[in-house]
Design an enzyme around this catalytic site. Sequence first.
Site, PDB file in Angstrom:
ATOM      1  N   LYS A 114       0.829  -1.198   0.000  1.00 52.21           N
ATOM      2  CA  LYS A 114       0.000   0.000   0.000  1.00 52.21           C
ATOM      3  C   LYS A 114       0.868   1.256   0.000  1.00 52.21           C
ATOM      4  O   LYS A 114       0.555   2.234  -0.661  1.00 52.21           O
ATOM      5  CB  LYS A 114      -0.924  -0.013   1.218  1.00 52.21           C
ATOM      6  N   GLU A 137      -2.157 -12.686  -4.700  1.00 49.47           N
ATOM      7  CA  GLU A 137      -2.451 -11.301  -4.362  1.00 49.47           C
ATOM      8  C   GLU A 137      -2.950 -10.542  -5.586  1.00 49.47           C
ATOM      9  O   GLU A 137      -2.309 -10.568  -6.633  1.00 49.47           O
ATOM     10  CB  GLU A 137      -1.184 -10.609  -3.830  1.00 49.47           C
ATOM     11  N   HIS A 191      -8.301   0.162  -9.736  1.00 43.59           N
ATOM     12  CA  HIS A 191      -9.444   1.008  -9.374  1.00 43.59           C
ATOM     13  C   HIS A 191      -9.112   1.627  -8.013  1.00 43.59           C
ATOM     14  O   HIS A 191      -8.437   0.999  -7.211  1.00 43.59           O
ATOM     15  CB  HIS A 191     -10.723   0.165  -9.257  1.00 43.59           C
TER      16      HIS A 191
HETATM   17  P1  ADP Z   1      -1.867  -6.636   3.162  1.00 46.78           P
HETATM   18  O1  ADP Z   1      -0.448  -6.982   3.478  1.00 46.78           O
HETATM   19  O2  ADP Z   1      -2.780  -6.757   4.371  1.00 46.78           O
HETATM   20  O3  ADP Z   1      -2.397  -7.400   1.987  1.00 46.78           O
HETATM   21  P2  ADP Z   1      -1.663  -4.316   1.404  1.00 46.78           P
HETATM   22  O4  ADP Z   1      -0.769  -3.135   1.621  1.00 46.78           O
HETATM   23  O5  ADP Z   1      -1.290  -5.268   0.323  1.00 46.78           O
HETATM   24  O6  ADP Z   1      -1.852  -5.058   2.797  1.00 46.78           O
HETATM   25  O7  ADP Z   1      -3.133  -3.731   1.148  1.00 46.78           O
HETATM   26  C1  ADP Z   1      -4.157  -4.629   0.766  1.00 46.78           C
HETATM   27  C2  ADP Z   1      -5.544  -4.168   1.165  1.00 46.78           C
HETATM   28  O8  ADP Z   1      -5.815  -2.868   0.624  1.00 46.78           O
HETATM   29  C3  ADP Z   1      -6.616  -5.063   0.580  1.00 46.78           C
HETATM   30  O9  ADP Z   1      -6.877  -6.185   1.401  1.00 46.78           O
HETATM   31  C4  ADP Z   1      -7.828  -4.138   0.481  1.00 46.78           C
HETATM   32  O10 ADP Z   1      -8.597  -4.200   1.689  1.00 46.78           O
HETATM   33  C5  ADP Z   1      -7.207  -2.749   0.325  1.00 46.78           C
HETATM   34  N1  ADP Z   1      -7.285  -2.190  -1.036  1.00 46.78           N
HETATM   35  C6  ADP Z   1      -7.673  -0.903  -1.295  1.00 46.78           C
HETATM   36  N2  ADP Z   1      -7.643  -0.642  -2.613  1.00 46.78           N
HETATM   37  C7  ADP Z   1      -7.216  -1.780  -3.235  1.00 46.78           C
HETATM   38  C8  ADP Z   1      -6.992  -2.125  -4.619  1.00 46.78           C
HETATM   39  N3  ADP Z   1      -7.175  -1.240  -5.617  1.00 46.78           N
HETATM   40  N4  ADP Z   1      -6.576  -3.388  -4.895  1.00 46.78           N
HETATM   41  C9  ADP Z   1      -6.358  -4.279  -3.893  1.00 46.78           C
HETATM   42  N5  ADP Z   1      -6.560  -4.012  -2.571  1.00 46.78           N
HETATM   43  C10 ADP Z   1      -6.983  -2.769  -2.229  1.00 46.78           C
HETATM   44 MG    MG Z   2      -1.333  -7.527   0.115  1.00 42.92          MG
END
Ligand code: ADP
Ligand code: MG
Length: 147
Positions: free
Chosen positions: A20, A78, A83
């Site tokens: 993220k 993953e 979007h």
């Molecule tokens: P994690 O390690 O928990 O997977 P990430 O940094 O990969 O953390 O963030 C993933 C989370 O971000 C997803 O589970 C979802 O809830 C949220 N999210 C928000 N926007 C998106 C997007 N465009 N694509 C995928 N996940 C998204």
């Molecule tokens: Mg993730």
Amino acid sequence: KHLPYFCRGEVVRGFGRGSKELGIPTANFSEEVVDSFPSDISTGIYYGWASVANGDVHKMVLSIGWNPYYKNVKKSVETHIIHTFKEDFYGEILSIIIVGYIRPEKNFDSLDALIAAIRGDIEEAETALDLPEHQKLKEDNFFQMTN
Ligand code: ADP
Ligand code: MG
């Protein structure tokens, strides 16, 4: 040979690789869903369609890789949905159709190189998914689930 591949499952917390922070969040599938994948499916980067909780269908890029949390003996799947969502959707049901393969997993020399590669993957997915044969899958009944 496994494509298109249809898959539905809960979004769980990942292991915080900081996707993220890179501006590329990836929704992780639960271990059960990952275990249901064909064991001989290639690791690497794929593209396809995705819908969260029966919402709109969006383009996505997906990585099938080795899960560091399980000492790389289990896979992780993953999905980065192309979007912008207003909120996170942990615990929601994510439905995907994996449509095509982009490239194998790679190690990058720098974070910038990694981000550039992912930007390239997203562009490739965007272009490929505009093809009529792939647009058809976007309209697939798989995404018309009601409950
Ligand atoms: P994690 O390690 O928990 O997977 P990430 O940094 O990969 O953390 O963030 C993933 C989370 O971000 C997803 O589970 C979802 O809830 C949220 N999210 C928000 N926007 C998106 C997007 N465009 N694509 C995928 N996940 C998204
Ligand atoms: Mg993730």
